[in-house]
Write a protein that holds these residues in place. Structure first.
Motif, PDB file in Angstrom:
ATOM      1  N   THR A 113      39.634  39.794  38.357  1.00 43.10           N
ATOM      2  CA  THR A 113      40.443  39.522  38.868  1.00 43.10           C
ATOM      3  C   THR A 113      41.084  37.920  39.504  1.00 43.10           C
ATOM      4  O   THR A 113      40.290  37.032  37.909  1.00 43.10           O
ATOM      5  N   ALA A 125      47.151  34.128  37.351  1.00 42.23           N
ATOM      6  CA  ALA A 125      46.621  33.008  35.647  1.00 42.23           C
ATOM      7  C   ALA A 125      47.035  32.559  34.407  1.00 42.23           C
ATOM      8  O   ALA A 125      47.288  31.048  34.312  1.00 42.23           O
ATOM      9  N   GLN A 137      42.544  33.586  30.090  1.00 46.30           N
ATOM     10  CA  GLN A 137      41.383  34.077  30.621  1.00 46.30           C
ATOM     11  C   GLN A 137      40.359  32.934  31.452  1.00 46.30           C
ATOM     12  O   GLN A 137      40.054  33.102  31.654  1.00 46.30           O
ATOM     13  N   PHE A 173      41.249  31.656  33.580  1.00 44.73           N
ATOM     14  CA  PHE A 173      41.706  31.325  35.497  1.00 44.73           C
ATOM     15  C   PHE A 173      41.507  33.254  35.539  1.00 44.73           C
ATOM     16  O   PHE A 173      42.038  33.475  36.577  1.00 44.73           O
ATOM     17  N   LEU A 174      40.525  34.294  34.407  1.00 42.88           N
ATOM     18  CA  LEU A 174      40.219  35.175  35.064  1.00 42.88           C
ATOM     19  C   LEU A 174      39.305  35.437  35.446  1.00 42.88           C
ATOM     20  O   LEU A 174      38.622  34.931  34.407  1.00 42.88           O
ATOM     21  N   ASN A 175      38.374  36.000  36.337  1.00 45.67           N
ATOM     22  CA  ASN A 175      37.046  36.819  36.239  1.00 45.67           C
ATOM     23  C   ASN A 175      36.463  37.847  35.437  1.00 45.67           C
ATOM     24  O   ASN A 175      38.082  38.757  34.520  1.00 45.67           O
ATOM     25  N   GLU A 176      35.762  38.647  35.243  1.00 45.84           N
ATOM     26  CA  GLU A 176      35.082  38.976  33.667  1.00 45.84           C
ATOM     27  C   GLU A 176      36.215  40.579  34.580  1.00 45.84           C
ATOM     28  O   GLU A 176      36.434  41.178  33.613  1.00 45.84           O
ATOM     29  N   ARG A 199      40.365  34.150  38.676  1.00 44.66           N
ATOM     30  CA  ARG A 199      39.563  32.965  39.136  1.00 44.66           C
ATOM     31  C   ARG A 199      39.688  31.855  39.999  1.00 44.66           C
ATOM     32  O   ARG A 199      40.813  31.179  38.820  1.00 44.66           O
ATOM     33  N   LYS A 200      39.634  31.147  41.047  1.00 43.62           N
ATOM     34  CA  LYS A 200      40.146  30.046  40.802  1.00 43.62           C
ATOM     35  C   LYS A 200      39.435  28.761  40.693  1.00 43.62           C
ATOM     36  O   LYS A 200      37.775  28.644  40.287  1.00 43.62           O
ATOM     37  N   SER A 201      39.481  27.210  40.236  1.00 40.47           N
ATOM     38  CA  SER A 201      39.529  26.794  39.763  1.00 40.47           C
ATOM     39  C   SER A 201      39.092  25.311  40.899  1.00 40.47           C
ATOM     40  O   SER A 201      40.293  24.612  40.797  1.00 40.47           O
TER      41      SER A 201
END
Ligand code: HEM
Length: 342
Positions: free
Chosen positions: A270, A202, A262, A264-267, A272-274
């Protein structure tokens, strides 16, 4: 005196014909229906609206002003009747004139994706920019040599990473914690580790999103007359996809002007792909070195932080992270830091 009068008249005739020919040229050079944009002046085009040292910001501004006008237009339309479609002026696809040369600017995720991915073939030409062929040749040769050598790209970079130090953003202790937990100190980091290191991944994505290294990508050109939305972009027209407009989109990245992993991070922590992560552009002309660059960034960062602490010499708050754009890349202000073995 008479001679002076003659010279003045000749000069005026000369300048007028230059102006007329420029107007004529910009109007007739290319057939099609270019997207709208601010009115160009003869010869200098939209030079007065363009700040060449931060072209991406200038173009974002033009698009933002336009958005405002469109919103005002929508309000106007609601208040009055549908007499005038102000919203048809400018938009995420607009034209700016660099001198007499029209350049179509693509602003925002939808327009860029539609052009570079959905109409990949038509937009696959390369806008005029010196050295691009040499760059392409260099990259292909380098990649081929890497591939043909005895060692894999990964091993070569791992070796290089042992010796090379790069100036980096402030050390994040969390990255080092993750390196210690997943890689440890006794072996070198490798690409297989990345899947278990969401925070580091991230941070790397956020660095690239934040700095937007190639804010306008490289100029594209349409290879034939191309119907696009309500327009027809004439063959050969240069097209700028403003990558910053996607990387700094506030709907996708809530604090676009802040450095915040954050994004690129899920809660649950993990990765987070964008789809909005397009520093290497998209479509047919996507960066040829993307895989290599991503590998280098991961291995350099993890190898350096595995072995060193990076200490700024001044209060980190005093380090300027403002940037300028030189040619096609973003340039950050230089600063000093101290590299201390861990
Ligand atoms: C973080 C590092 C890098 C970034 C952000 C980056 C970004 C880009 C971008 C935005 C483009 C324009 C794509 C388009 O026109 O749509 C591009 C093209 C290109 N890049 Fe990179 N690049 C990086 C590293 C590299 C490396 C390491 C190489 C070579 C090994 C490389 C080789 C090329 C080449 C040859 C092109 C032209 C491709 C073509 O015209 O088809 N890049 N890059």
């Amino acid at each position: 005196m008479e001679l002076l009068g003659m010279v003045t008249i000749l000069l005026m005739v000369f300048i007028s014909s230059l102006l007329l020919s420029a107007i004529w040229k910009s109007g007739t050079d290319k057939k099609g229906k270019l997207p709208p944009g601010p009115s160009p002046l003869p010869i200098i085009g939209n030079a007065l609206q363009l700040r060449t040292y931060h072209l991406d910001h200038t173009l974002c501004k033009v698009a933002e002003i336009d958005q405002k006008r469109r919103d005002e237009g929508e309000r106007y339309l609601r208040r009055e009747d549908e007499r005038m479609r102000i919203s048809e002026k400018y938009g995420p696809v607009f034209t700016m004139h660099f001198g007499t040369e029209p350049v179509v600017v693509l602003y925002g995720y939808d327009a860029i994706r539609e052009a570079l991915v959905d109409h990949a073939e038509e937009f696959s030409g390369r806008g005029r920019i010196p050295l691009i062929d040499k760059l392409r040749h260099f990259a292909l040769t380098t990649l081929r040599n890497f591939g043909m050598g005895k060692k894999s790209i990964e091993e070569r970079i791992q070796e290089e990473a042992q010796y090379l130090l790069e100036e980096l953003q402030n050390t994040k202790e969390k990255v080092q914690e993750e390196i210690d937990r997943v890689v440890g100190r006794s072996r070198r980091p490798c690409m297989a580790d990345r899947g278990q290191m969401p925070y580091t991944d991230a941070v790397l994505h956020e660095i690239q999103r934040f700095i937007s290294l190639a804010p306008l990508g490289l100029p594209h050109a349409v290879i034939k007359d191309t119907p696009f939305r309500k327009y027809v972009i004439p063959k050969g027209t240069t097209v700028f996809p403003v990558l910053t407009s996607v990387l700094h989109d506030s709907k996708e990245f809530p604090n676009p002007k802040e450095f915040d992993p954050q994004h690129f991070l899920n809660e649950d922590g993990t990765f987070r792909k964008s789809d909005y992560f397009i520093p290497f552009s998209a479509g047919k002309r996507v960066c040829l070195g993307e895989g290599l660059a991503r590998m280098e960034l991961f291995l350099f960062l993890t190898t350096i932080l595995q072995n060193f602490k990076l200490r700024p010499l001044t209060d980190p708050k005093d380090i300027s992270i403002t940037s300028t754009v030189s040619n096609v890349t973003t340039v950050l202000q230089p600063y000093q830091l101290c590299v201390v073995p861990r």
